[in-house]
Design a protein around this motif. Structure first.
Motif, PDB file in Angstrom:
ATOM      1  N   THR A 230       0.856  -1.186   0.000  1.00  0.00           N
ATOM      2  CA  THR A 230       0.000   0.000   0.000  1.00  0.00           C
ATOM      3  C   THR A 230       0.888   1.230   0.000  1.00  0.00           C
ATOM      4  O   THR A 230       2.119   1.121   0.004  1.00  0.00           O
TER       5      THR A 230
ATOM      6  N   TRP B 293      -2.307   6.363  -1.440  1.00  0.00           N
ATOM      7  CA  TRP B 293      -3.544   5.608  -1.672  1.00  0.00           C
ATOM      8  C   TRP B 293      -4.467   5.734  -0.449  1.00  0.00           C
ATOM      9  O   TRP B 293      -5.652   6.025  -0.588  1.00  0.00           O
ATOM     10  N   ILE B 294      -3.891   5.532   0.730  1.00  0.00           N
ATOM     11  CA  ILE B 294      -4.734   5.528   1.934  1.00  0.00           C
ATOM     12  C   ILE B 294      -5.345   6.911   2.171  1.00  0.00           C
ATOM     13  O   ILE B 294      -6.546   7.031   2.445  1.00  0.00           O
TER      14      ILE B 294
ATOM     15  N   ARG C 123      -8.000   7.608  -0.717  1.00  0.00           N
ATOM     16  CA  ARG C 123      -9.200   6.756  -0.742  1.00  0.00           C
ATOM     17  C   ARG C 123      -9.950   6.731   0.579  1.00  0.00           C
ATOM     18  O   ARG C 123     -11.102   6.296   0.629  1.00  0.00           O
TER      19      ARG C 123
ATOM     20  N   CYS D 219     -20.182  -0.579  14.672  1.00  0.00           N
ATOM     21  CA  CYS D 219     -19.843   0.851  14.768  1.00  0.00           C
ATOM     22  C   CYS D 219     -21.037   1.712  15.177  1.00  0.00           C
ATOM     23  O   CYS D 219     -20.868   2.864  15.557  1.00  0.00           O
TER      24      CYS D 219
ATOM     25  N   ARG E  87      -4.465  -5.793   2.930  1.00  0.00           N
ATOM     26  CA  ARG E  87      -4.433  -4.336   2.751  1.00  0.00           C
ATOM     27  C   ARG E  87      -5.832  -3.728   2.633  1.00  0.00           C
ATOM     28  O   ARG E  87      -6.015  -2.528   2.803  1.00  0.00           O
ATOM     29  N   ASN E  88      -6.814  -4.580   2.287  1.00  0.00           N
ATOM     30  CA  ASN E  88      -8.185  -4.068   2.149  1.00  0.00           C
ATOM     31  C   ASN E  88      -8.785  -3.631   3.483  1.00  0.00           C
ATOM     32  O   ASN E  88      -9.715  -2.833   3.516  1.00  0.00           O
TER      33      ASN E  88
ATOM     34  N   LEU F 113      -7.583   0.544   7.686  1.00  0.00           N
ATOM     35  CA  LEU F 113      -8.773   1.347   7.983  1.00  0.00           C
ATOM     36  C   LEU F 113      -9.040   1.607   9.460  1.00  0.00           C
ATOM     37  O   LEU F 113      -9.679   2.601   9.806  1.00  0.00           O
TER      38      LEU F 113
ATOM     39  N   LEU G   6     -19.448  -7.654   6.490  1.00  0.00           N
ATOM     40  CA  LEU G   6     -18.419  -7.199   7.425  1.00  0.00           C
ATOM     41  C   LEU G   6     -18.544  -8.067   8.666  1.00  0.00           C
ATOM     42  O   LEU G   6     -19.485  -7.907   9.442  1.00  0.00           O
TER      43      LEU G   6
ATOM     44  N   MET H 263     -14.189  -8.148   5.132  1.00  0.00           N
ATOM     45  CA  MET H 263     -15.079  -7.062   4.710  1.00  0.00           C
ATOM     46  C   MET H 263     -15.189  -6.977   3.200  1.00  0.00           C
ATOM     47  O   MET H 263     -14.197  -7.109   2.485  1.00  0.00           O
TER      48      MET H 263
ATOM     49  N   LYS I 274     -16.712  -2.516  -0.894  1.00  0.00           N
ATOM     50  CA  LYS I 274     -17.577  -1.812  -1.857  1.00  0.00           C
ATOM     51  C   LYS I 274     -19.030  -1.820  -1.405  1.00  0.00           C
ATOM     52  O   LYS I 274     -19.729  -0.814  -1.502  1.00  0.00           O
TER      53      LYS I 274
ATOM     54  N   VAL J 111     -20.202  -2.276   1.692  1.00  0.00           N
ATOM     55  CA  VAL J 111     -20.367  -1.457   2.911  1.00  0.00           C
ATOM     56  C   VAL J 111     -20.383   0.020   2.532  1.00  0.00           C
ATOM     57  O   VAL J 111     -21.173   0.806   3.062  1.00  0.00           O
TER      58      VAL J 111
ATOM     59  N   HIS K  40     -20.093   8.952  11.831  1.00  0.00           N
ATOM     60  CA  HIS K  40     -19.156   7.846  12.052  1.00  0.00           C
ATOM     61  C   HIS K  40     -17.946   8.047  11.145  1.00  0.00           C
ATOM     62  O   HIS K  40     -18.082   8.424   9.982  1.00  0.00           O
TER      63      HIS K  40
ATOM     64  N   ASN L 286     -10.819   4.392  11.776  1.00  0.00           N
ATOM     65  CA  ASN L 286     -12.147   3.961  12.216  1.00  0.00           C
ATOM     66  C   ASN L 286     -11.996   3.181  13.526  1.00  0.00           C
ATOM     67  O   ASN L 286     -11.472   2.070  13.525  1.00  0.00           O
TER      68      ASN L 286
ATOM     69  N   PHE M  69     -23.022   3.907  11.302  1.00  0.00           N
ATOM     70  CA  PHE M  69     -23.419   2.682  10.602  1.00  0.00           C
ATOM     71  C   PHE M  69     -22.335   1.651  10.858  1.00  0.00           C
ATOM     72  O   PHE M  69     -21.204   1.993  11.201  1.00  0.00           O
TER      73      PHE M  69
HETATM   74  N1  COA Z   1      -3.597   0.112  -0.717  1.00  0.00           N
HETATM   75  C1  COA Z   1      -3.513   0.031  -2.046  1.00  0.00           C
HETATM   76  N2  COA Z   1      -4.484  -0.511  -2.814  1.00  0.00           N
HETATM   77  C2  COA Z   1      -5.549  -0.997  -2.184  1.00  0.00           C
HETATM   78  C3  COA Z   1      -5.695  -0.952  -0.785  1.00  0.00           C
HETATM   79  C4  COA Z   1      -4.661  -0.379  -0.057  1.00  0.00           C
HETATM   80  N3  COA Z   1      -4.692  -0.279   1.279  1.00  0.00           N
HETATM   81  N4  COA Z   1      -6.879  -1.509  -0.462  1.00  0.00           N
HETATM   82  C5  COA Z   1      -7.462  -1.880  -1.592  1.00  0.00           C
HETATM   83  N5  COA Z   1      -6.665  -1.597  -2.624  1.00  0.00           N
HETATM   84  C6  COA Z   1      -6.877  -1.862  -4.039  1.00  0.00           C
HETATM   85  C7  COA Z   1      -7.848  -2.986  -4.272  1.00  0.00           C
HETATM   86  O1  COA Z   1      -7.182  -4.213  -4.170  1.00  0.00           O
HETATM   87  C8  COA Z   1      -8.296  -2.702  -5.674  1.00  0.00           C
HETATM   88  O2  COA Z   1      -7.346  -3.216  -6.553  1.00  0.00           O
HETATM   89  P1  COA Z   1      -7.816  -4.019  -7.861  1.00  0.00           P
HETATM   90  O3  COA Z   1      -8.643  -3.039  -8.636  1.00  0.00           O
HETATM   91  O4  COA Z   1      -6.523  -4.372  -8.497  1.00  0.00           O
HETATM   92  O5  COA Z   1      -8.606  -5.173  -7.337  1.00  0.00           O
HETATM   93  C9  COA Z   1      -8.225  -1.169  -5.766  1.00  0.00           C
HETATM   94  O6  COA Z   1      -7.450  -0.736  -4.659  1.00  0.00           O
HETATM   95  C10 COA Z   1      -9.556  -0.491  -5.723  1.00  0.00           C
HETATM   96  O7  COA Z   1     -10.324  -1.088  -4.715  1.00  0.00           O
HETATM   97  P2  COA Z   1     -11.737  -0.530  -4.358  1.00  0.00           P
HETATM   98  O8  COA Z   1     -12.406  -1.481  -3.419  1.00  0.00           O
HETATM   99  O9  COA Z   1     -12.455  -0.078  -5.581  1.00  0.00           O
HETATM  100  O10 COA Z   1     -11.303   0.771  -3.559  1.00  0.00           O
HETATM  101  P3  COA Z   1     -12.269   1.821  -2.970  1.00  0.00           P
HETATM  102  O11 COA Z   1     -11.999   3.114  -3.540  1.00  0.00           O
HETATM  103  O12 COA Z   1     -13.671   1.327  -2.923  1.00  0.00           O
HETATM  104  O13 COA Z   1     -11.772   1.861  -1.441  1.00  0.00           O
HETATM  105  C11 COA Z   1     -12.338   1.060   0.724  1.00  0.00           C
HETATM  106  C12 COA Z   1     -11.784   0.709  -0.652  1.00  0.00           C
HETATM  107  C13 COA Z   1     -12.290  -0.173   1.572  1.00  0.00           C
HETATM  108  C14 COA Z   1     -11.462   2.149   1.319  1.00  0.00           C
HETATM  109  C15 COA Z   1     -13.791   1.565   0.556  1.00  0.00           C
HETATM  110  O14 COA Z   1     -14.512   0.654  -0.220  1.00  0.00           O
HETATM  111  C16 COA Z   1     -14.469   1.755   1.858  1.00  0.00           C
HETATM  112  O15 COA Z   1     -14.130   2.643   2.626  1.00  0.00           O
HETATM  113  N6  COA Z   1     -15.550   0.980   2.128  1.00  0.00           N
HETATM  114  C17 COA Z   1     -16.291   1.099   3.354  1.00  0.00           C
HETATM  115  C18 COA Z   1     -15.554   0.407   4.453  1.00  0.00           C
HETATM  116  C19 COA Z   1     -16.106   0.746   5.793  1.00  0.00           C
HETATM  117  O16 COA Z   1     -16.601   1.801   6.022  1.00  0.00           O
HETATM  118  N7  COA Z   1     -15.975  -0.193   6.724  1.00  0.00           N
HETATM  119  C20 COA Z   1     -16.323  -0.023   8.090  1.00  0.00           C
HETATM  120  C21 COA Z   1     -17.779   0.094   8.279  1.00  0.00           C
HETATM  121  S1  COA Z   1     -18.152   0.528   9.911  1.00  0.00           S
END
Ligand code: COA
Length: 329
Positions: free
Chosen positions: A30, A34-35, A38, A114, A153-154, A158, A192, A217, A220, A222, A254, A284, A314
């Motif tokens: 990562t 990116w972090i 996004r 949460c 990393r997904n 977070l 989740l 999780m 997308k 969520v 949240h 979070n 949420f």
């Molecule tokens: N660093 C780099 N790349 C990452 C990554 C990270 N930490 N995490 C994910 N990616 C990659 C993915 O693997 C994906 O790669 P791919 O296209 O080759 O498969 C790419 O980034 C895009 O992933 P995507 O899921 O479209 O990213 P996103 O913009 O939707 O962001 C989250 C991902 C998880 C940040 C976002 O979906 C999110 O915040 N969801 C809600 C989560 C949440 O709120 N949870 C708690 C609820 S209480």
């Protein structure tokens, strides 16, 4: 309706250890860019190995009691909202009850992810409104680092650890809770969750080897749920209270993703200056998010008596909760 119920005092506990995005770059594939782009997260707090959820609860609780001018012996009930209790049983709330010396309090944990603090506050406020109880301690606390898959990393970028607490009690008429909404969408339960360790999949060598005891999780799904539900539930509680977004002095959303917050701000048409955001510092912290935010805002002098305060959360379940308070302190 009997008595008005509101927040008498707040408190928080955040572990000292800071983990930055640069630290995470060394663990998974990562980048800081990116972090930040996004999610809006720059760093999060991680509890030291000796600290469990009840330890952070205790610190947050003591701070909240002090802020409220309430003694532990005065508490009628302690509710701990958490997805990371010290043990499967007994409840973390019972451990807190003992260490706090809350000799006259009942105690239980509440599982709403949460949304847990909003759920806990709802229970507390209605027990006070009914006249059953006078002082209830509601804590949201998580040691999510213990159920984090540090190879995924997904998810591992977070979340963070922390605790926040509020003493809930009687307040002047017209103050305190004006409207509430709790909701759930159990069809999204698997979006989740922690797959193993419960009665469905008890712990085995295979569940441990397969990372079954960590957070799983579908980011997308969520995200889509959160983007839809946050503005919708806020609008409904405002309508219930006969208020509009223009009447809101402060919004506490949240802290899951800066983009989810920005989306809610856009749809609600609220001035971003009225929206509390600390996701950059803590990530979070699940059930701890809202009471940590309230504590920070109060300590920084951003909450005043009579302010209309909108809170929305949420989380896993899926669940959501929102509430409108007239700040009573
Ligand atoms: N660093 C780099 N790349 C990452 C990554 C990270 N930490 N995490 C994910 N990616 C990659 C993915 O693997 C994906 O790669 P791919 O296209 O080759 O498969 C790419 O980034 C895009 O992933 P995507 O899921 O479209 O990213 P996103 O913009 O939707 O962001 C989250 C991902 C998880 C940040 C976002 O979906 C999110 O915040 N969801 C809600 C989560 C949440 O709120 N949870 C708690 C609820 S209480």
């Amino acid at each position: 309706m009997g008595f008005s119920a509101g927040i008498l005092g707040t408190g928080a506990c955040l572990p000292e250890k800071v983990m930055t995005n640069f630290d995470l770059e060394k663990l998974v594939d990562t980048s800081n860019e990116w972090i930040v782009e996004r999610t809006g997260i720059r760093e999060r707090r991680i509890a030291d190995p000796e600290t469990a959820t009840s330890d952070m609860c205790l610190k947050a609780a003591r701070a909240a009691l002090k802020d409220a001018g309430v003694k532990a012996e005065e508490l009628d009930l302690i509710i701990v909202a958490t997805a990371t209790p010290d043990y499967m049983f007994p409840s973390t709330a019972c451990i807190v009850q003992d260490k706090l010396g809350a000799a006259h309090a009942g105690a239980f944990d509440l599982a709403a992810g949460c949304s847990g603090f909003v759920y806990g506050f709802s229970v507390a406020s209605q027990m006070i409104a009914s006249g059953l109880y006078q002082k209830v301690l509601v804590i949201g606390a998580e040691t999510l680092s213990r159920i984090m898959d540090w190879t995924d990393r997904n998810t591992c970028v977070l979340f963070g650890d922390g605790a926040g607490a509020a003493v809930v009690g009687r307040v002047e008429d017209g103050y305190g809770v004006l409207a509430l909404e709790l909701g759930s969408k159990g069809s999204g339960a698997m979006e989740l969750y922690q797959p193993a360790g419960g009665s469905r999949r008890p712990a085995t060598h295979e569940t441990v080897d397969g990372h079954g005891h960590f957070i799983h999780m579908n980011g997308k799904e969520v995200y889509k749920f959160a983007a839809r539900i946050m503005p919708a539930t806020c609008k409904r509680v405002l309508a219930k209270a006969g208020l509009t977004i223009g009447d809101v002095d402060m919004l506490f959303p949240h802290q899951a993703n800066q983009r989810i917050i920005d989306n809610a701000v856009k749809h609600l048409k609220i001035d971003p200056a009225k929206v509390w955001v600390n996701i950059d510092k803590y990530g979070n912290t699940s059930a701890a998010c809202i009471p940590i935010c309230l504590t920070e805002a109060q300590r920084e002098g951003r909450l005043h008596k009579g302010d209309n305060v909108l809170v929305v959360a949420f989380g896993t379940g899926l669940t959501w909760g929102s509430m409108l308070l007239k700040w009573a302190k």
